[in-house]
Design a protein around this motif. Sequence first.
Motif, PDB file in Angstrom:
ATOM      1  N   ASP A   1      28.465  51.664  45.988  1.00 14.01           N
ATOM      2  CA  ASP A   1      28.292  52.267  47.310  1.00 14.01           C
ATOM      3  C   ASP A   1      28.095  53.776  47.215  1.00 14.01           C
ATOM      4  OD1 ASP A   1      28.485  49.841  48.556  1.00 14.01           O
ATOM      5  OD2 ASP A   1      30.596  50.053  49.135  1.00 14.01           O
ATOM      6  N   ARG A   2      28.818  54.417  46.307  1.00 10.57           N
ATOM      7  CA  ARG A   2      28.669  55.864  46.155  1.00 10.57           C
ATOM      8  C   ARG A   2      27.268  56.214  45.646  1.00 10.57           C
ATOM      9  NH1 ARG A   2      32.306  56.996  42.316  1.00 10.57           N
ATOM     10  NH2 ARG A   2      34.003  57.159  43.831  1.00 10.57           N
TER      11      ARG A   2
ATOM     12  N   GLN B   1      21.293  59.900  50.929  1.00  9.64           N
ATOM     13  CA  GLN B   1      21.463  61.271  51.406  1.00  9.64           C
ATOM     14  C   GLN B   1      20.428  62.192  50.778  1.00  9.64           C
ATOM     15  OE1 GLN B   1      25.391  63.665  51.916  1.00  9.64           O
ATOM     16  NE2 GLN B   1      24.695  64.113  49.831  1.00  9.64           N
TER      17      GLN B   1
ATOM     18  N   GLN C   1      26.288  59.166  40.763  1.00 10.82           N
ATOM     19  CA  GLN C   1      27.678  59.246  41.201  1.00 10.82           C
ATOM     20  C   GLN C   1      28.052  60.664  41.633  1.00 10.82           C
ATOM     21  OE1 GLN C   1      30.027  56.526  41.314  1.00 10.82           O
ATOM     22  NE2 GLN C   1      28.086  55.420  41.113  1.00 10.82           N
TER      23      GLN C   1
ATOM     24  N   GLY D   1      32.065  53.681  37.797  1.00 10.65           N
ATOM     25  CA  GLY D   1      31.246  54.049  38.941  1.00 10.65           C
ATOM     26  C   GLY D   1      31.388  53.065  40.086  1.00 10.65           C
ATOM     27  N   GLU D   2      30.920  53.484  41.261  1.00 11.92           N
ATOM     28  CA  GLU D   2      30.942  52.637  42.450  1.00 11.92           C
ATOM     29  C   GLU D   2      29.527  52.530  43.007  1.00 11.92           C
ATOM     30  OE1 GLU D   2      33.279  50.830  43.755  1.00 11.92           O
ATOM     31  OE2 GLU D   2      34.843  51.463  42.334  1.00 11.92           O
TER      32      GLU D   2
ATOM     33  N   THR E   1      28.007  44.372  43.604  1.00  9.40           N
ATOM     34  CA  THR E   1      29.120  45.308  43.416  1.00  9.40           C
ATOM     35  C   THR E   1      29.968  44.966  42.200  1.00  9.40           C
ATOM     36  OG1 THR E   1      29.216  45.729  45.801  1.00  9.40           O
ATOM     37  CG2 THR E   1      31.161  46.311  44.500  1.00  9.40           C
TER      38      THR E   1
ATOM     39  N   ASP F   1      25.862  64.846  44.959  1.00  8.74           N
ATOM     40  CA  ASP F   1      26.303  65.242  46.291  1.00  8.74           C
ATOM     41  C   ASP F   1      25.296  66.219  46.906  1.00  8.74           C
ATOM     42  OD1 ASP F   1      26.729  67.595  44.891  1.00  8.74           O
ATOM     43  OD2 ASP F   1      28.908  67.409  44.874  1.00  8.74           O
TER      44      ASP F   1
ATOM     45  N   ASP G   1      24.851  55.611  48.578  1.00  9.07           N
ATOM     46  CA  ASP G   1      25.020  56.617  49.632  1.00  9.07           C
ATOM     47  C   ASP G   1      24.444  57.963  49.203  1.00  9.07           C
ATOM     48  OD1 ASP G   1      26.249  54.773  51.253  1.00  9.07           O
ATOM     49  OD2 ASP G   1      28.295  55.448  50.826  1.00  9.07           O
ATOM     50  N   ASN G   2      24.718  58.355  47.966  1.00  4.38           N
ATOM     51  CA  ASN G   2      24.191  59.629  47.474  1.00  4.38           C
ATOM     52  C   ASN G   2      22.670  59.608  47.388  1.00  4.38           C
ATOM     53  OD1 ASN G   2      26.744  60.684  47.254  1.00  4.38           O
ATOM     54  ND2 ASN G   2      26.922  60.375  45.050  1.00  4.38           N
TER      55      ASN G   2
END
Length: 270
Positions: free
Chosen positions: A261-262, A269, A219, A258-259, A248, A222, A265-266
Amino acid sequence: MPVESHHTLEPYESLRPFAGGSLDISLLHPENGGQLERREETDGVLYIQGWTMIPDRSGFTLPERVLVVHDQEIIGQIELTDLRPDRAEEFGFDPKVVCGFKVAVPLSIATGGLQMISIIAESSEGEYWMVGPRRSEWVQLEVTGRCNLKCPQCPNNSFSSAHNQELEPQDLKLIQPVLDMVTHGCLDGFGEIFMSRHAEHFLSAIHWSKNFLFHTNAQLLDKQRANLILDHSPPIRKIIISLDTLDTGKYRKLRAGGELDRALDNTRQF
């Protein structure tokens, strides 16, 4: 290429000079390329003995070179002395691809002693494998007990607030001898490592030759934290992303706060 197929303890080869410059640790594989059987300092000399082999496309093969590295500087090359059918039989390998070595390294060119010396097997493609100790020493170091999620299955929810603490920089004085001694480790327990205010401080204290991992819910993974990990890889050689599900709705229940998708995505990345 070795021509003998016996194993003796003596003599030890003298270190062969090798003008290799600095070791590119980004090319270092997480798996070991053999084992060290003796690392002993006597009368101003480091005696190092072990065996090596490395993976290739067909299974395993002998390395192109075996290097002696002081911190990250290549200071010499080891002569492969004999085949090691004893180790090949023990681990179920082809005896033609397991080779032994014995080398004496003068302390005059290895300041700092055994802790600063690493043995590296190099492939013909220029990739590296650490030749590690026969016995792995492991430590679990919880950098922080705090977490950003409230997962119902986590024991952290049933512990007192005393567990929700974290290591401070001054704690490193007590921990450093352990970090120097072990070969492997994990940097978390029930907490989320990215909740620590001092994660970089402890990552910087671990020598690049070590093999460490940690778990994360991703989460907080980044770009800044991703770069922090990449800057310390090695010694960080594995990251385990905790997801539990790709649904989900279920994720929000299992990873409360928490999410999905996050996290995904992290991870992408990173």
